[in-house]
Design a protein around this motif. Sequence first.
Motif, PDB file in Angstrom:
ATOM      1  N   VAL A 190      64.822  60.798  54.362  1.00  0.00           N
ATOM      2  CA  VAL A 190      63.644  61.351  55.030  1.00  0.00           C
ATOM      3  C   VAL A 190      62.563  61.628  53.994  1.00  0.00           C
ATOM      4  O   VAL A 190      62.853  62.125  52.895  1.00  0.00           O
ATOM      5  CB  VAL A 190      64.005  62.645  55.791  1.00  0.00           C
ATOM      6  N   PHE A 191      61.326  61.312  54.340  1.00  0.00           N
ATOM      7  CA  PHE A 191      60.198  61.562  53.452  1.00  0.00           C
ATOM      8  C   PHE A 191      59.230  62.541  54.116  1.00  0.00           C
ATOM      9  O   PHE A 191      58.800  62.343  55.253  1.00  0.00           O
ATOM     10  CB  PHE A 191      59.460  60.259  53.144  1.00  0.00           C
ATOM     11  N   LEU A 192      58.924  63.624  53.394  1.00  0.00           N
ATOM     12  CA  LEU A 192      57.940  64.608  53.844  1.00  0.00           C
ATOM     13  C   LEU A 192      56.678  64.420  53.015  1.00  0.00           C
ATOM     14  O   LEU A 192      56.663  64.726  51.819  1.00  0.00           O
ATOM     15  CB  LEU A 192      58.478  66.027  53.667  1.00  0.00           C
ATOM     16  N   PRO A 193      55.611  63.910  53.617  1.00  0.00           N
ATOM     17  CA  PRO A 193      54.398  63.642  52.832  1.00  0.00           C
ATOM     18  C   PRO A 193      53.592  64.898  52.536  1.00  0.00           C
ATOM     19  O   PRO A 193      53.628  65.881  53.300  1.00  0.00           O
ATOM     20  CB  PRO A 193      53.605  62.699  53.737  1.00  0.00           C
ATOM     21  N   ALA A 194      52.863  64.855  51.427  1.00  0.00           N
ATOM     22  CA  ALA A 194      51.934  65.938  51.082  1.00  0.00           C
ATOM     23  C   ALA A 194      50.657  65.740  51.894  1.00  0.00           C
ATOM     24  O   ALA A 194      49.670  65.185  51.422  1.00  0.00           O
ATOM     25  CB  ALA A 194      51.644  65.917  49.579  1.00  0.00           C
ATOM     26  N   ALA A 195      50.697  66.206  53.125  1.00  0.00           N
ATOM     27  CA  ALA A 195      49.622  65.947  54.080  1.00  0.00           C
ATOM     28  C   ALA A 195      48.461  66.920  53.952  1.00  0.00           C
ATOM     29  O   ALA A 195      47.485  66.832  54.701  1.00  0.00           O
ATOM     30  CB  ALA A 195      50.184  66.004  55.505  1.00  0.00           C
ATOM     31  N   GLY A 196      48.540  67.864  52.996  1.00  0.00           N
ATOM     32  CA  GLY A 196      47.501  68.871  52.869  1.00  0.00           C
ATOM     33  C   GLY A 196      47.691  69.988  53.873  1.00  0.00           C
ATOM     34  O   GLY A 196      48.730  70.098  54.524  1.00  0.00           O
ATOM     35  N   TRP A 197      46.664  70.821  54.003  1.00  0.00           N
ATOM     36  CA  TRP A 197      46.726  71.910  54.970  1.00  0.00           C
ATOM     37  C   TRP A 197      45.330  72.158  55.514  1.00  0.00           C
ATOM     38  O   TRP A 197      44.330  71.680  54.978  1.00  0.00           O
ATOM     39  CB  TRP A 197      47.319  73.172  54.344  1.00  0.00           C
ATOM     40  N   ARG A 198      45.281  72.888  56.627  1.00  0.00           N
ATOM     41  CA  ARG A 198      44.005  73.112  57.309  1.00  0.00           C
ATOM     42  C   ARG A 198      43.649  74.587  57.304  1.00  0.00           C
ATOM     43  O   ARG A 198      44.486  75.438  57.600  1.00  0.00           O
ATOM     44  CB  ARG A 198      44.084  72.584  58.748  1.00  0.00           C
ATOM     45  N   ASN A 199      42.398  74.882  56.987  1.00  0.00           N
ATOM     46  CA  ASN A 199      41.848  76.226  57.103  1.00  0.00           C
ATOM     47  C   ASN A 199      40.686  76.146  58.083  1.00  0.00           C
ATOM     48  O   ASN A 199      39.623  75.616  57.757  1.00  0.00           O
ATOM     49  CB  ASN A 199      41.364  76.728  55.743  1.00  0.00           C
ATOM     50  N   GLY A 200      40.915  76.644  59.288  1.00  0.00           N
ATOM     51  CA  GLY A 200      39.892  76.482  60.316  1.00  0.00           C
ATOM     52  C   GLY A 200      39.721  75.011  60.650  1.00  0.00           C
ATOM     53  O   GLY A 200      40.652  74.349  61.109  1.00  0.00           O
ATOM     54  N   LYS A 201      38.521  74.464  60.391  1.00  0.00           N
ATOM     55  CA  LYS A 201      38.256  73.047  60.640  1.00  0.00           C
ATOM     56  C   LYS A 201      38.220  72.233  59.347  1.00  0.00           C
ATOM     57  O   LYS A 201      37.887  71.044  59.372  1.00  0.00           O
ATOM     58  CB  LYS A 201      36.934  72.887  61.384  1.00  0.00           C
ATOM     59  N   VAL A 243      40.172  70.537  56.180  1.00  0.00           N
ATOM     60  CA  VAL A 243      41.463  70.079  55.663  1.00  0.00           C
ATOM     61  C   VAL A 243      41.386  69.998  54.145  1.00  0.00           C
ATOM     62  O   VAL A 243      40.468  69.398  53.583  1.00  0.00           O
ATOM     63  CB  VAL A 243      41.839  68.711  56.259  1.00  0.00           C
ATOM     64  N   LYS A 244      42.359  70.620  53.477  1.00  0.00           N
ATOM     65  CA  LYS A 244      42.325  70.743  52.020  1.00  0.00           C
ATOM     66  C   LYS A 244      43.580  70.128  51.389  1.00  0.00           C
ATOM     67  O   LYS A 244      44.623  69.986  52.034  1.00  0.00           O
ATOM     68  CB  LYS A 244      42.242  72.216  51.614  1.00  0.00           C
ATOM     69  N   SER A 245      43.463  69.791  50.113  1.00  0.00           N
ATOM     70  CA  SER A 245      44.591  69.387  49.254  1.00  0.00           C
ATOM     71  C   SER A 245      45.389  68.216  49.803  1.00  0.00           C
ATOM     72  O   SER A 245      46.604  68.116  49.598  1.00  0.00           O
ATOM     73  CB  SER A 245      45.529  70.583  49.004  1.00  0.00           C
ATOM     74  N   VAL A 246      44.705  67.308  50.515  1.00  0.00           N
ATOM     75  CA  VAL A 246      45.385  66.128  51.043  1.00  0.00           C
ATOM     76  C   VAL A 246      45.910  65.284  49.881  1.00  0.00           C
ATOM     77  O   VAL A 246      45.189  64.988  48.930  1.00  0.00           O
ATOM     78  CB  VAL A 246      44.425  65.286  51.908  1.00  0.00           C
ATOM     79  N   ALA A 273      54.491  83.922  58.422  1.00  0.00           N
ATOM     80  CA  ALA A 273      55.692  83.175  58.794  1.00  0.00           C
ATOM     81  C   ALA A 273      56.147  82.336  57.604  1.00  0.00           C
ATOM     82  O   ALA A 273      55.376  82.051  56.679  1.00  0.00           O
ATOM     83  CB  ALA A 273      55.416  82.286  60.002  1.00  0.00           C
ATOM     84  N   TYR A 274      57.427  81.916  57.636  1.00  0.00           N
ATOM     85  CA  TYR A 274      58.003  81.141  56.542  1.00  0.00           C
ATOM     86  C   TYR A 274      57.684  79.651  56.680  1.00  0.00           C
ATOM     87  O   TYR A 274      57.563  79.113  57.790  1.00  0.00           O
ATOM     88  CB  TYR A 274      59.523  81.320  56.513  1.00  0.00           C
ATOM     89  N   HIS A 275      57.609  78.994  55.519  1.00  0.00           N
ATOM     90  CA  HIS A 275      57.362  77.553  55.505  1.00  0.00           C
ATOM     91  C   HIS A 275      57.932  76.945  54.222  1.00  0.00           C
ATOM     92  O   HIS A 275      58.218  77.647  53.246  1.00  0.00           O
ATOM     93  CB  HIS A 275      55.864  77.252  55.591  1.00  0.00           C
ATOM     94  N   VAL A 276      58.091  75.631  54.235  1.00  0.00           N
ATOM     95  CA  VAL A 276      58.429  74.859  53.039  1.00  0.00           C
ATOM     96  C   VAL A 276      57.116  74.423  52.395  1.00  0.00           C
ATOM     97  O   VAL A 276      56.180  74.031  53.096  1.00  0.00           O
ATOM     98  CB  VAL A 276      59.247  73.609  53.410  1.00  0.00           C
ATOM     99  N   TYR A 277      57.032  74.502  51.071  1.00  0.00           N
ATOM    100  CA  TYR A 277      55.838  73.959  50.428  1.00  0.00           C
ATOM    101  C   TYR A 277      56.210  73.257  49.130  1.00  0.00           C
ATOM    102  O   TYR A 277      57.243  73.528  48.523  1.00  0.00           O
ATOM    103  CB  TYR A 277      54.795  75.060  50.164  1.00  0.00           C
ATOM    104  N   PHE A 278      55.345  72.330  48.729  1.00  0.00           N
ATOM    105  CA  PHE A 278      55.496  71.633  47.443  1.00  0.00           C
ATOM    106  C   PHE A 278      54.121  71.131  47.030  1.00  0.00           C
ATOM    107  O   PHE A 278      53.206  70.997  47.862  1.00  0.00           O
ATOM    108  CB  PHE A 278      56.495  70.470  47.548  1.00  0.00           C
ATOM    109  N   ASN A 279      53.934  70.878  45.721  1.00  0.00           N
ATOM    110  CA  ASN A 279      52.638  70.416  45.242  1.00  0.00           C
ATOM    111  C   ASN A 279      52.798  69.390  44.135  1.00  0.00           C
ATOM    112  O   ASN A 279      53.910  69.115  43.663  1.00  0.00           O
ATOM    113  CB  ASN A 279      51.772  71.598  44.787  1.00  0.00           C
TER     114      ASN A 279
END
Length: 479
Positions: free
Chosen positions: A414-425, A427-430, A447-453
């Motif tokens: 399984v591959f989890l892509p670094a899709a970035g994240w959204r703040n309001g409208k 999208v950052k760090s794609v 809330a909890y989440h998985v993250y990587f950079n």
Amino acid sequence: MKKITHIGMAALVAMGMLGTSCNKAESPEIETPETQKENIVTLTTTVGFAADGTKALTSAGVKTFAKGETMAIYYYKNKGNDRVKAVSAPLNAGDITNGGKSATFTFTLDNPYKDMNVVYTYPAAMANADFTPNYDALYNDQDGTLATLASNFDFCTKSSGWNGDNLPSLTLENELAILAITLMNAGGSSDITSSITGLTLSDGTNTYAITRSAAAGPIYVAIRPTSNATITVTATDGTKNYTKSLTGKTYAANNGYSVSWKMILTGAFTINSSGTQVKFAQGNLRYTSGAWSFFDNQWDYYTTYSADSWDKFGWSTSATTYGMNTSTSNSTYSGDFKDWGDAVGSGWRTLSKAEWVYLFKTRTVNGGTGSGKSYTKGKKVNNVLGVVLYPDDYTGAAYTTGANWSTFESAGCVFLPAAGWRNGKEVKSVGSYGAYWSSSAYVTEYAYHVYFNSDGGMSPDGYNGRSSGYSVRLVRPVE
């Protein structure tokens, strides 16, 4: 007691539309106590062909009747006070005419009441005793073969009033869609149909479980009509498990479809100490054009915000919006978690924080745990940065950027892509940051989440404000 025996002939066409016509038969004679004479009504029905329709098929594309097939009729007796089901006598060779395209069915009706509707159901296997279609058999008793489908699931039913002269003639059309399914490997280079022993197909409302012997395809499946549906397909050869999700699929009644699907070989991933195993969706979750689906490829994601296309959601606390909100206030997302899997259906769900942690840090793969064993971080697939997860039974080499991803995907990775994240409208760090929600709350507004950079940082139990727009990758139980 009056008895009427009805002999009717119906025909079905593989990949052809059913039409009927009726030759008027002699009027039934009614028994009297003196003669106790049986009365027989003969009804003749013929078939018309249509190139764009379907019935159950023979290999030549024409439905033909077979010895032993039966039809059912529902009728009223005792002046309409009782409704009963009667099944025809099984067809004999002499009942089948016109090259197999016509047949004569014989019914015995006990004291029928002729001023109320009668209902025909073909084949009789699809007729329940309580006057409803036997969809349970459709969901559970298909074996993927043409012969079984043609005999048991070429479903037609229709009612008409009966005035007593003759049992009515009707135009019956197949009320199911017929799929002739060929399954390919993920790359499309190999036909895996012949190895498949189990297949499950779900449209979000109905689920069809097909159990078959390994044999050359296609796999024939009869389903109820769908419109713009998300179809989830799973298959197994007893050792390997495959999955596929298709969106916007319409399969109409009285039509046949020859389909070829590229299946993703899904590995099993243990998520707790009890040994529960799950498989991952084929791609990240998205909501677009009013429908939920998964991206076609594991590395796909949206790079910008659009009010019509979402793949980065605030933490879900609404069964209406599921985190599709541009508010940057964490309080907007207060409340209990509403699983995105409920929107998708078919058993999909979101992993909890504890399950993500077990997946990354505790389970043993290739004789070890953690980075380099159960997962590899900081690698690119299709020039997209992300994390590669290895299934429990993986024994191959670790993935390296530029390696043939289809080989790893076929092994269940399984591959989890670094899709970035959204703040309001916005999208950052794609391409340099990836974050995936869990189902677990931290505190009221977190809330909890998985993250990587891209710097090598990685955690399966990070937490952040619920307004953050993060990716979602769903799982479902290994069946």
